[in-house]
Design a protein around this motif. Structure first.
Motif, short mmCIF file in Angstrom:
data_model
loop_
_atom_site.label_atom_id
_atom_site.label_comp_id
_atom_site.label_asym_id
_atom_site.label_seq_id
_atom_site.Cartn_x
_atom_site.Cartn_y
_atom_site.Cartn_z
N LEU A 1 0.85 -1.22 -0.14
CA LEU A 1 -0.24 0.55 -0.37
C LEU A 1 0.71 1.64 -0.37
CD1 LEU A 1 -2.78 1.01 0.31
CD2 LEU A 1 -2.75 1.07 3.17
N GLY A 2 1.07 1.96 -1.03
CA GLY A 2 0.98 3.66 -1.15
C GLY A 2 2.74 3.19 -1.94
N ASP A 3 2.79 1.62 -1.98
CA ASP A 3 3.89 2.22 -3.35
C ASP A 3 3.80 1.82 -4.43
OD1 ASP A 3 6.14 1.30 -1.41
OD2 ASP A 3 5.62 -0.88 -1.62
N ASP B 1 -3.22 3.77 -4.03
CA ASP B 1 -3.18 4.04 -2.54
C ASP B 1 -4.18 3.35 -1.62
OD1 ASP B 1 -1.33 5.79 -2.02
OD2 ASP B 1 -2.46 7.32 -3.04
N LYS C 1 1.55 5.62 -7.75
CA LYS C 1 1.27 4.61 -6.69
C LYS C 1 -0.02 4.35 -6.26
CE LYS C 1 4.37 7.51 -4.06
NZ LYS C 1 4.77 8.65 -2.79
#
Length: 116
Positions: A42-44, A92, A90
Motif C-alpha cells: 500500500l502506497g508503493d 493507495d 502509486k
C-alpha cells in the motif's frame, strides 16, 4: 486458364513498368501494458511499461484505474519514445487494482496488481 494467367502477368508488368507501388496502410493505434510487479505494498508505486504502435513519439499516455464500473484517470503520465513508454504510479487502496493505459481513444487491455 493460361489466357487468364497471361493477362494477370501482363497487367502486373505494366504496373511495375509504370512505377506503381502497393499502398501500405498505417498500423491502427494500439497500446500494450505490463506491470513490473504482481503485488505491491500500500502506497508503493508500480512500474507500468508497454508499446505504443501507431502513436506518435511525444504523445502522452495516462493511467486509469477501474472504480466499480467507471475508469478513473490517475495523475501519472508518460511520453511515448521510440514506440514505448514507462511510468510509475502509486496505488493507495488495498485490494486488486485493475489498470489500463490510454492515449486519446486508444486504450490498452487491463493488467491487475494486488495491493497489500
Amino acid at each position: 486458364m493460361n489466357v487468364r494467367i497471361a493477362t494477370v502477368s501482363a497487367v502486373s508488368a505494366v504496373l511495375l513498368a509504370a512505377g506503381a507501388t502497393a499502398a501500405v496502410a498505417a498500423p491502427a493505434p494500439a497500446l500494450t501494458v505490463k506491470a513490473g510487479a504482481a503485488h505491491v505494498q500500500l502506497g508503493d508505486a508500480v512500474t507500468l511499461t508497454g508499446k505504443a504502435t501507431g502513436i506518435k513519439d511525444g504523445s502522452k499516455v495516462t493511467v486509469q484505474i477501474k472504480d466499480g464500473k467507471k475508469w478513473q484517470t490517475l495523475p501519472g503520465t508518460a511520453k511515448v519514445k521510440k514506440g514505448a513508454y514507462k511510468l510509475a504510479e502509486k496505488l493507495d487502496d488495498k485490494g486488486v487494482a485493475v489498470l489500463r493505459v490510454k492515449d486519446g481513444k486508444t486504450v490498452s487491455k487491463t493488467v491487475s496488481v494486488d495491493v497489500r
